[in-house]
Design a protein around this motif. Structure first.
Motif, PDB file in Angstrom:
ATOM      1  N   PRO A 230      -4.767   6.479  -9.829  1.00 21.53           N
ATOM      2  CA  PRO A 230      -5.032   7.622  -8.941  1.00 21.53           C
ATOM      3  C   PRO A 230      -5.187   7.252  -7.469  1.00 21.53           C
ATOM      4  N   ASN A 231      -5.541   6.001  -7.178  1.00 22.18           N
ATOM      5  CA  ASN A 231      -5.774   5.586  -5.791  1.00 22.18           C
ATOM      6  C   ASN A 231      -4.562   4.890  -5.170  1.00 22.18           C
ATOM      7  N   ALA A 232      -3.441   4.927  -5.864  1.00 20.58           N
ATOM      8  CA  ALA A 232      -2.250   4.228  -5.371  1.00 20.58           C
ATOM      9  C   ALA A 232      -1.721   4.869  -4.094  1.00 20.58           C
ATOM     10  N   LEU A 233      -1.138   4.028  -3.238  1.00 18.09           N
ATOM     11  CA  LEU A 233      -0.481   4.497  -2.027  1.00 18.09           C
ATOM     12  C   LEU A 233       1.029   4.330  -2.194  1.00 18.09           C
ATOM     13  N   PRO A 234       1.830   5.170  -1.539  1.00 21.79           N
ATOM     14  CA  PRO A 234       3.292   5.044  -1.659  1.00 21.79           C
ATOM     15  C   PRO A 234       3.781   3.699  -1.138  1.00 21.79           C
ATOM     16  N   PRO A 235       4.902   3.231  -1.684  1.00 24.42           N
ATOM     17  CA  PRO A 235       5.673   3.762  -2.802  1.00 24.42           C
ATOM     18  C   PRO A 235       4.916   3.590  -4.125  1.00 24.42           C
ATOM     19  N   LEU A 236       4.955   4.602  -4.969  1.00 25.94           N
ATOM     20  CA  LEU A 236       4.208   4.592  -6.222  1.00 25.94           C
ATOM     21  C   LEU A 236       4.937   3.828  -7.322  1.00 25.94           C
ATOM     22  N   TYR A 237       6.230   3.682  -7.168  1.00 24.26           N
ATOM     23  CA  TYR A 237       7.073   2.928  -8.101  1.00 24.26           C
ATOM     24  C   TYR A 237       8.248   2.393  -7.280  1.00 24.26           C
ATOM     25  N   PRO A 238       9.053   1.507  -7.817  1.00 25.63           N
ATOM     26  CA  PRO A 238      10.135   0.913  -7.030  1.00 25.63           C
ATOM     27  C   PRO A 238      11.027   1.933  -6.322  1.00 25.63           C
ATOM     28  N   TYR A 239      11.090   1.795  -5.031  1.00 26.26           N
ATOM     29  CA  TYR A 239      11.906   2.632  -4.152  1.00 26.26           C
ATOM     30  C   TYR A 239      11.530   4.109  -4.220  1.00 26.26           C
ATOM     31  N   ASP A 240      10.258   4.366  -4.423  1.00 24.03           N
ATOM     32  CA  ASP A 240       9.733   5.730  -4.370  1.00 24.03           C
ATOM     33  C   ASP A 240       9.799   6.230  -2.925  1.00 24.03           C
ATOM     34  N   LEU A 241      10.163   7.492  -2.741  1.00 29.43           N
ATOM     35  CA  LEU A 241      10.279   8.061  -1.400  1.00 29.43           C
ATOM     36  C   LEU A 241       9.076   8.914  -1.013  1.00 29.43           C
ATOM     37  N   SER A 242       7.983   8.798  -1.765  1.00 31.63           N
ATOM     38  CA  SER A 242       6.769   9.543  -1.421  1.00 31.63           C
ATOM     39  C   SER A 242       6.249   9.109  -0.063  1.00 31.63           C
ATOM     40  N   MET A 243       5.494  10.010   0.588  1.00 33.90           N
ATOM     41  CA  MET A 243       4.930   9.708   1.908  1.00 33.90           C
ATOM     42  C   MET A 243       3.440  10.062   1.909  1.00 33.90           C
ATOM     43  N   LEU A 244       2.656   9.222   2.560  1.00 34.12           N
ATOM     44  CA  LEU A 244       1.227   9.495   2.709  1.00 34.12           C
ATOM     45  C   LEU A 244       1.032  10.432   3.898  1.00 34.12           C
TER      46      LEU A 244
END
Length: 250
Positions: A230-244
């Motif tokens: 739950p406390n992870a920061l992007p990228p959450l998995y390889p080459y994730d495009l999520s943004m904080l």
């Protein structure tokens, strides 16, 4: 020349008088964040020794601009430490398997390609396939299509041991590993920036954040990762495009 013109600077002097472009030096903290992200992610890389991992980090840190100057180290690191070797990034393998079982992959995620004889034959050009068949005394018409050549080649005994097939398999594997290496290095790059930006935002009083998606369809994959951490920061998995995304209340 008029009296006023006499006091005007010449064009050369005008150019010299221009304000020089300021040189921006990144904070030391961002390089510390990179070192942490590098060590954490490379702990999941097999086939590369601990001493080699340390050498890679030192090499990247030593180029001008460090990890921010990816163009100066990306290919060089691959050629020296990864090319032609059997290595794996376990985190990528884990997520690739999960997405494959799920039957869906994130927008930017590169699915792992199964490299086999069929792929090798498909990668061969028509002249290469014809040469292979001729070497086995297998006939074909002058207007034969590529797929027909491939079907004929599949009938060759122990086709997977043919030198030309093995060469194509090796070529495909190397291309596949380079793609995964690129994802690894870019993921580490982004993972070093997230905690840096997070800490900077906190230091100026931001107390709330959310993880935003570049593509709405990727939300389910982010939820999968956040359920585990739950406390992870992007990228959450390889080459994730999520943004904080910092939340600022006015």
């Amino acid at each position: 020349m008029g009296f006023i013109d006499f006091f005007k600077p010449k064009k050369e002097e005008q150019r010299e008088a221009k304000t020089p472009i300021p040189i921006i030096t990144p904070d030391k903290e961002i390089f510390d964040c990179y070192a942490e992200a590098f060590k954490r992610d490379f702990a999941n890389v097999t086939g590369i020794s601990s001493s080699e991992k340390e050498e890679i980090l030192n090499f990247i840190s030593g180029v001008e601009g460090g990890f921010l100057n990816m163009e100066d180290y990306h290919s060089r690191v691959y050629e020296k430490y990864f090319e032609g070797r059997d290595w794996a990034w376990l985190e990528y393998e884990k997520w690739n398997d999960r997405f494959t079982i799920l039957g869906r992959h994130p927008t930017a995620f590169q699915k792992k390609i199964v490299v086999n004889t069929d792929m090798a034959l498909d990668l061969m050009s028509v002249p290469e396939l014809k040469d292979l068949l001729k070497s086995k005394n297998i006939g074909f018409s002058s207007k034969v299509k590529k797929q027909d050549l491939i079907d004929l080649a599949k009938e060759i005994d122990i086709i997977n041991n043919e030198e030309k097939i093995l060469a194509k398999v090796t070529e495909a594997l190397e291309k596949e590993r380079y793609s995964i290496y690129t994802i690894l290095m870019r993921t580490i790059n982004f993972r070093s920036k997230s905690p840096y930006n997070f800490n900077r935002a906190k230091n100026v009083g931001v107390k709330k954040f959310e993880i935003a998606q570049t593509f709405v369809a990727d939300q389910e994959f982010a939820d999968m990762a956040l359920k585990e951490n739950p406390n992870a920061l992007p990228p959450l998995y390889p080459y994730d495009l999520s943004m904080l995304k910092p939340i600022i209340n006015f």
